[in-house]
Design a protein around this motif. Structure first.
Motif: not given
Length: 87
Positions: A55-65
């Motif tokens: 779940r953390v990885l999924e959320i991290g993929q949605k965050v803009k760099p």
């Protein structure tokens, strides 16, 4: 048909294998052969991630760099000035 194989193994692991084989009344060779036979060839070598980690990885993929020129100190100074009127 069986074929003889020589393995290099840590002495502690070997001692454990000997204890287990004695308890199971089998040979170390039979245990190794049984273990290898039980592995599916199409299995991936990676263990699945824990649900929370996934779940953390999924959320991290949605965050803009973060932009390369971003400086947290400037951001913090702006927040302090906005909240407290001080810089």
């Amino acid at each position: 048909m069986t074929t003889k194989l020589t393995l290099s193994i840590d002495s502690k692991v070997l001692a454990k294998a000997r204890r287990i084989s004695k308890l199971r009344k089998t040979s170390i060779s039979a245990m190794v052969a049984h273990y290898i036979a039980s592995i599916r060839e199409d299995e991936t070598s990676e263990e699945p991630l824990a649900p929370l980690t996934q779940r953390v990885l999924e959320i991290g993929q949605k965050v803009k760099p973060v932009p390369a020129d971003w400086d947290y100190r400037d951001e913090l100074a702006d927040i302090i000035e906005e909240r407290y009127g001080a810089k």
